[in-house]
Motif scaffolding. Structure first.
Motif, PDB file in Angstrom:
ATOM      1  N   LEU A  17       0.820  -1.218   0.000  1.00 42.05           N
ATOM      2  CA  LEU A  17       0.000   0.000   0.000  1.00 42.05           C
ATOM      3  C   LEU A  17       0.851   1.265   0.000  1.00 42.05           C
ATOM      4  O   LEU A  17       0.465   2.276  -0.583  1.00 42.05           O
ATOM      5  CB  LEU A  17      -0.970  -0.010   1.176  1.00 42.05           C
ATOM      6  CG  LEU A  17      -2.029  -1.114   1.114  1.00 42.05           C
ATOM      7  CD1 LEU A  17      -2.852  -1.130   2.396  1.00 42.05           C
ATOM      8  CD2 LEU A  17      -2.907  -0.967  -0.109  1.00 42.05           C
ATOM      9  N   LYS A  20       1.671   2.419  -3.517  1.00 40.75           N
ATOM     10  CA  LYS A  20       0.605   2.991  -4.352  1.00 40.75           C
ATOM     11  C   LYS A  20       0.745   4.513  -4.375  1.00 40.75           C
ATOM     12  O   LYS A  20       1.313   5.114  -3.473  1.00 40.75           O
ATOM     13  CB  LYS A  20      -0.774   2.610  -3.805  1.00 40.75           C
ATOM     14  CG  LYS A  20      -1.072   1.115  -3.744  1.00 40.75           C
ATOM     15  CD  LYS A  20      -1.149   0.478  -5.091  1.00 40.75           C
ATOM     16  CE  LYS A  20      -2.556   0.412  -5.598  1.00 40.75           C
ATOM     17  NZ  LYS A  20      -2.666  -0.272  -6.881  1.00 40.75           N
ATOM     18  N   LYS A  66      -6.406   1.550   1.542  1.00 36.72           N
ATOM     19  CA  LYS A  66      -5.232   2.403   1.419  1.00 36.72           C
ATOM     20  C   LYS A  66      -4.697   2.661   2.820  1.00 36.72           C
ATOM     21  O   LYS A  66      -5.376   2.380   3.819  1.00 36.72           O
ATOM     22  CB  LYS A  66      -5.573   3.717   0.714  1.00 36.72           C
ATOM     23  CG  LYS A  66      -6.556   4.589   1.462  1.00 36.72           C
ATOM     24  CD  LYS A  66      -6.859   5.859   0.688  1.00 36.72           C
ATOM     25  CE  LYS A  66      -7.837   6.736   1.456  1.00 36.72           C
ATOM     26  NZ  LYS A  66      -8.078   8.002   0.780  1.00 36.72           N
TER      27      LYS A  66
END
Length: 146
Positions: A17, A20, A66
């Motif tokens: 995550l 990202k 997220k």
């Protein structure tokens, strides 16, 4: 010291995550496929990380997960402490289960306890941001789009 798969998977999810783009969502399936691990295991891990306040989950169509904090706010030692079920590396570390004959006088327990504290102290020195110093390499290995 050995970490459980649960902690290992927790750290892997956080690393994924952190790679990202800010605000970009991931889903359990893509993380499971990137690491070739069970989607079912990750579901539990992600649920618990969400309860800890480390992840933010978005429900519904177009939803996903997220990081709830920036990578420099996520301490590795703290995550390990929260995801490991115990740190009883030998029998005498467990309350009420010391069946070892030398337990009352054994100096090894104290040495191992010091080692455990040193181990955790090193983990406390690092954040998630420290771990992902070369995000391009991680993304490449995980098959993430650039």
């Amino acid at each position: 010291m050995r970490l459980t798969n649960y902690t290992d998977y927790s750290l892997r999810v956080l690393i994924y995550l952190a790679l990202k783009r800010p605000g970009e969502l991931a889903n359990i399936t893509e993380i499971a496929e990137a690491y070739s691990i069970s989607r079912n295991h990750l579901t539990k891990v992600i649920h618990e990380l969400g309860k800890m306040g480390v992840l933010h989950t978005v429900r519904g169509r177009g939803g996903g997960i997220k990081l709830a904090l920036s990578p420099d706010e996520i301490n590795i030692g703290e995550i390990v402490r929260k995801t490991e079920d115990d740190f009883n590396i030998v029998e005498c570390f467990s309350e009420g289960s010391a069946h070892c004959a030398i337990s009352p006088v054994c100096g090894l327990k104290h040495v191992l306890n010091r080692a455990l504290f040193a181990y955790l102290a090193v983990l406390d020195e690092y954040t998630l941001a420290d771990i992902i110093k070369s995000p391009f390499d991680y993304r490449s290995l995980l098959g993430m789009e650039e």
